[in-house]
Design an enzyme around this catalytic site. Sequence first.
Site, PDB file in Angstrom:
ATOM      1  N   LYS A  94     -11.962   6.697   5.985  1.00 18.33           N
ATOM      2  CA  LYS A  94     -11.307   5.409   5.734  1.00 18.33           C
ATOM      3  C   LYS A  94     -11.992   4.354   6.581  1.00 18.33           C
ATOM      4  O   LYS A  94     -12.533   4.658   7.651  1.00 18.33           O
ATOM      5  CB  LYS A  94      -9.818   5.472   6.115  1.00 18.33           C
ATOM      6  CG  LYS A  94      -8.962   4.494   5.353  1.00 18.33           C
ATOM      7  CD  LYS A  94      -8.709   4.979   3.929  1.00 18.33           C
ATOM      8  CE  LYS A  94      -7.738   4.112   3.197  1.00 18.33           C
ATOM      9  NZ  LYS A  94      -7.238   4.782   1.980  1.00 18.33           N
TER      10      LYS A  94
HETATM   11  P1  NAD Z   1      -3.293  -4.493  -2.743  1.00 20.91           P
HETATM   12  O1  NAD Z   1      -4.085  -5.272  -1.766  1.00 20.91           O
HETATM   13  O2  NAD Z   1      -3.644  -4.621  -4.186  1.00 20.91           O
HETATM   14  O3  NAD Z   1      -1.737  -4.870  -2.580  1.00 20.91           O
HETATM   15  C1  NAD Z   1      -1.113  -4.813  -1.340  1.00 20.91           C
HETATM   16  C2  NAD Z   1       0.305  -5.345  -1.454  1.00 20.91           C
HETATM   17  O4  NAD Z   1       0.939  -5.211  -0.175  1.00 20.91           O
HETATM   18  C3  NAD Z   1       0.351  -6.826  -1.822  1.00 20.91           C
HETATM   19  O5  NAD Z   1       1.412  -7.055  -2.728  1.00 20.91           O
HETATM   20  C4  NAD Z   1       0.645  -7.494  -0.487  1.00 20.91           C
HETATM   21  O6  NAD Z   1       1.317  -8.720  -0.623  1.00 20.91           O
HETATM   22  C5  NAD Z   1       1.533  -6.457   0.158  1.00 20.91           C
HETATM   23  N1  NAD Z   1       1.624  -6.640   1.608  1.00 20.91           N
HETATM   24  C6  NAD Z   1       0.608  -6.888   2.493  1.00 20.91           C
HETATM   25  N2  NAD Z   1       1.102  -7.085   3.736  1.00 20.91           N
HETATM   26  C7  NAD Z   1       2.454  -6.964   3.625  1.00 20.91           C
HETATM   27  C8  NAD Z   1       3.513  -7.072   4.560  1.00 20.91           C
HETATM   28  N3  NAD Z   1       3.297  -7.352   5.844  1.00 20.91           N
HETATM   29  N4  NAD Z   1       4.783  -6.872   4.119  1.00 20.91           N
HETATM   30  C9  NAD Z   1       5.032  -6.611   2.809  1.00 20.91           C
HETATM   31  N5  NAD Z   1       4.054  -6.501   1.881  1.00 20.91           N
HETATM   32  C10 NAD Z   1       2.784  -6.669   2.282  1.00 20.91           C
HETATM   33  O7  NAD Z   1      -3.365  -2.971  -2.260  1.00 20.91           O
HETATM   34  P2  NAD Z   1      -3.103  -1.660  -3.111  1.00 20.91           P
HETATM   35  O8  NAD Z   1      -4.414  -1.151  -3.584  1.00 20.91           O
HETATM   36  O9  NAD Z   1      -2.018  -1.897  -4.072  1.00 20.91           O
HETATM   37  O10 NAD Z   1      -2.633  -0.646  -1.967  1.00 20.91           O
HETATM   38  C11 NAD Z   1      -1.277  -0.591  -1.537  1.00 20.91           C
HETATM   39  C12 NAD Z   1      -1.037   0.696  -0.769  1.00 20.91           C
HETATM   40  O11 NAD Z   1      -1.346   1.813  -1.616  1.00 20.91           O
HETATM   41  C13 NAD Z   1      -1.891   0.884   0.484  1.00 20.91           C
HETATM   42  O12 NAD Z   1      -1.132   1.557   1.460  1.00 20.91           O
HETATM   43  C14 NAD Z   1      -3.013   1.787   0.013  1.00 20.91           C
HETATM   44  O13 NAD Z   1      -3.573   2.543   1.067  1.00 20.91           O
HETATM   45  C15 NAD Z   1      -2.247   2.675  -0.954  1.00 20.91           C
HETATM   46  N6  NAD Z   1      -3.109   3.331  -1.939  1.00 20.91           N
HETATM   47  C16 NAD Z   1      -3.912   2.601  -2.772  1.00 20.91           C
HETATM   48  C17 NAD Z   1      -4.703   3.255  -3.688  1.00 20.91           C
HETATM   49  C18 NAD Z   1      -5.544   2.501  -4.682  1.00 20.91           C
HETATM   50  O14 NAD Z   1      -6.104   3.131  -5.580  1.00 20.91           O
HETATM   51  N7  NAD Z   1      -5.652   1.185  -4.595  1.00 20.91           N
HETATM   52  C19 NAD Z   1      -4.703   4.664  -3.759  1.00 20.91           C
HETATM   53  C20 NAD Z   1      -3.866   5.374  -2.903  1.00 20.91           C
HETATM   54  C21 NAD Z   1      -3.065   4.704  -1.992  1.00 20.91           C
END
Ligand code: NAD
Length: 421
Positions: free
Chosen positions: A108
């Site tokens: 990561k």
């Molecule tokens: P993204 O950047 O598209 O979205 C992130 C979201 O979190 C946004 O809506 C943002 O406003 C919100 N956020 C940020 N800071 C915040 C706070 N302080 N309080 C409340 N909300 C907050 O990211 P994503 O790709 O959707 O990833 C979200 C989570 O899913 C992460 O933990 C990531 O590790 C996990 N994840 C993502 C993937 C993927 O394929 N993108 C795969 C597995 C796990």
Amino acid sequence: MAEIPRMSAYEVAAGQFAKGAASIDLPPEIALILAQPKNELIIHFPVKLANGETRLFKGYRVQHNNVMGPYKGGMRFHPDVSLDECKALSAWMTWKCALQELPFGGAKGGIKFDPNAYELVDLERISRRFTHALGANIGPDWDIPAPDMGTNAQVMDWMMDTYSNMRHESRQSVKHSVTGKSILCGGSEGREEATAWGLSMCIDRWARDRGFDLAGASMAIQGFGNVGAHLASALSRMGLVLVAVGDHSGYWRNPEGFNPYKLHEHVRACGSIEGYPAGERIRREEFFASECDILVPAALALQIGSEEAKSARCKLVVEAANGPTDLEGERILHERNIEVLPDILANSGGVVVSYFEWLQNQRCERWDRNTVHDKLKRRMDATLDTAFAREARLGSDLRTACYAVALERMRDLYERRGIWP
Ligand code: NAD
């Protein structure tokens, strides 16, 4: 937003690992190796911004383990990115890939900054300069980045293009150095929705296993980015109603239900849920106490601690985010008979389809959306069968069962390969 003092992400990861290791009596010499990442890289790199100013950025890449195959894991752009967080997230990637039997290890990384505060032209400079600084520390057979919070297909395209241009002897053959790219640049159909697809497959399986009717059930989702927004749409097609939602701009409630498609359009246009013309604004504490069937943290780590767990009024917590529940939070949820679908299982659809993208790039193939979805479904079903069977056999929670499966595979491989020299 309220400040939440609690244990660090790596302490949570270490606690979960210790419990999983104990469940299979993992030999101490293997536990010793897996307890720390193999490599921890911190890079300070300068970027000349479009306005002529030069700024120094701090980037990380932590490579936890590669006994199963090349390191694999997301790149996060967020002000809270830290070494501790990358260490935890890289370990969770190792267990996730082992649980899904992917030929990958865990990594990561990311850059500690707020991407929302920068123009596209500067984001491109920052992404490319970081990729250049990582140099030979990444690569298609060594360490393969993917999107995570704050990054997307455009950032992955820039990273792949920069890496390809640094490798003059094999420019055309290193598309698989990065996954989560746009379709134009060699990305896979369905990669953007893959994490949400996998999550909905897990929820569907959980509901069938526990005899719970999802039609008309309610959900609350924290984080309405790639994962949260696609999940809301997928679950609404299964009959669930989105009654509360939150992101970095605040939290909202609507007992009649938000329209997830319209909300997604609004977020795409405005950058957050702020200003969406429906619902009532609530506080973060009220969001976590929302009366709903399924609570989905889909944003940051360490969101459900003891306070949130005590106030939760749901039947199931689905960890779409990595590490959203801390050790005390999880203990209290279990005590209150609230189940948890653990991150390494629940959100693993993303890395499975990243693996499909990696394969397609090497074979110069392009699979259609249905093929990707069906292949994901088959793999998720097989992993869910294994995880639920182990849960029943161990009489444990689902997280410990998933760790037992993943760690057993790694133990067997270490014992077979040995430690050399
Ligand atoms: P993204 O950047 O598209 O979205 C992130 C979201 O979190 C946004 O809506 C943002 O406003 C919100 N956020 C940020 N800071 C915040 C706070 N302080 N309080 C409340 N909300 C907050 O990211 P994503 O790709 O959707 O990833 C979200 C989570 O899913 C992460 O933990 C990531 O590790 C996990 N994840 C993502 C993937 C993927 O394929 N993108 C795969 C597995 C796990």
